[in-house]
Design an enzyme around this catalytic site. Sequence first.
Site, short mmCIF file in Angstrom:
data_model
loop_
_atom_site.label_atom_id
_atom_site.label_comp_id
_atom_site.label_asym_id
_atom_site.label_seq_id
_atom_site.Cartn_x
_atom_site.Cartn_y
_atom_site.Cartn_z
N ARG A 211 0.85 -1.19 0.00
CA ARG A 211 0.00 0.00 0.00
C ARG A 211 0.89 1.24 0.00
NH1 ARG A 211 -3.52 -2.78 -1.51
NH2 ARG A 211 -5.61 -3.08 -0.65
N HIS B 263 -0.79 -0.21 -9.71
CA HIS B 263 -1.49 -1.11 -8.78
C HIS B 263 -2.07 -2.33 -9.51
CE1 HIS B 263 -3.60 -1.23 -4.62
NE2 HIS B 263 -3.50 -2.44 -5.11
N GLU C 266 -4.26 7.21 -5.45
CA GLU C 266 -4.59 6.30 -6.55
C GLU C 266 -6.04 6.49 -6.97
OE1 GLU C 266 -3.78 2.22 -5.66
OE2 GLU C 266 -1.74 2.61 -5.04
C1 DGY Z 1 -5.59 -6.25 -2.72
O1 DGY Z 1 -6.18 -7.32 -2.88
O2 DGY Z 1 -5.54 -5.69 -1.63
C2 DGY Z 1 -4.93 -5.65 -3.91
O3 DGY Z 1 -4.27 -4.49 -3.57
C3 DGY Z 1 -5.92 -5.40 -5.02
O4 DGY Z 1 -7.02 -4.75 -4.54
#
Ligand code: DGY
Length: 319
Positions: free
Chosen positions: A239, A286, A268
């Site tokens: 993240r 991402h 994002e």
């Molecule tokens: C998650 O599964 O947390 C990934 O970042 C995709 O959303």
Amino acid sequence: MARPRLWFPRRLSNAALERAQRDYECVINWDDTESSAEEIIAMSASVDGIVPCHSEFFTADVAEKLDSRLKIIANHSVGVDHCDLPALKARGIVVTNTPDVLSDATAEIAMLLMLGAARRAIEGDQMVRGGAWDFWSPSFMVGKQVTGARLGIIGMGRVGRVLAERARGFQMEIHYCNRKRLGPEEEKGAQFHDSPESLLPVADFLSLHCPATPQTTGLMNSTRLSLLPKGAVVVNTARGALIDESALKAAIESGHVAAAGLDCFLSEPGGNPDFAGLPQVFMLPHIGSATVETRDAMGFRALDNVDAFFSGRTPKDLL
Ligand code: DGY
């Protein structure tokens, strides 16, 4: 009995949506646009469950205003930092996620970012693509070797462990920091550190795999970045909140951090335009879990949780 009604605010894989439409009454946002807090609140009055992604935010404020018809939020994501879990729990709403199924795909992207950042993939690609490649020499485009280097992993959960496995194929020496030390079977010779401060000085490559929580927000700040060996490479597929982006930019500009591979950003979609001028930063939008197989598996896992809930069983991934 009427079938439960589910809302899919994002377009999941065809296979997942076909299964959902077979078993439930579905409202699908075929336009695949992001939904505002107001839209989420309004929709909650006409559905029994929502299958959102990390792009839909269930803040404490939203949680408070959700309609009592809504019974389950079955996330199509492993990360749940977009959900205020205590606030949703207080409303009696069940929340689930999709662990395990995206570990391979995300570890692949971490490996790609690590290799691409270390071996100057962006600079090289831009040079060849732009017709600017007019020179070669042994001293040209020299990068940092991944094979045999020390890899520090913060967060040795499922993705971290798969990355360690892939990195062993590159004879990397694995170090990790985790809330709990793993057993020897899972550790497989990796060296445990009980704090980032102990891990960072040995991380020629650093890869982040912990969730974004109030405790991990800004984890890689300027102080911790300065603990890395000079010339380290920083990779983030978890993240954006884990990294102080201004501090990372400054560390790259000073040469202390040689390069970074980032799949996640504080903001994002969009990312951080401040990184755009730095060829040492290899960026992706991402897409850690974005493979056909993994998208299907994430959709099915979310639906397994929905199935369990509406048939009176405890969902496997209940949070
Ligand atoms: C998650 O599964 O947390 C990934 O970042 C995709 O959303």
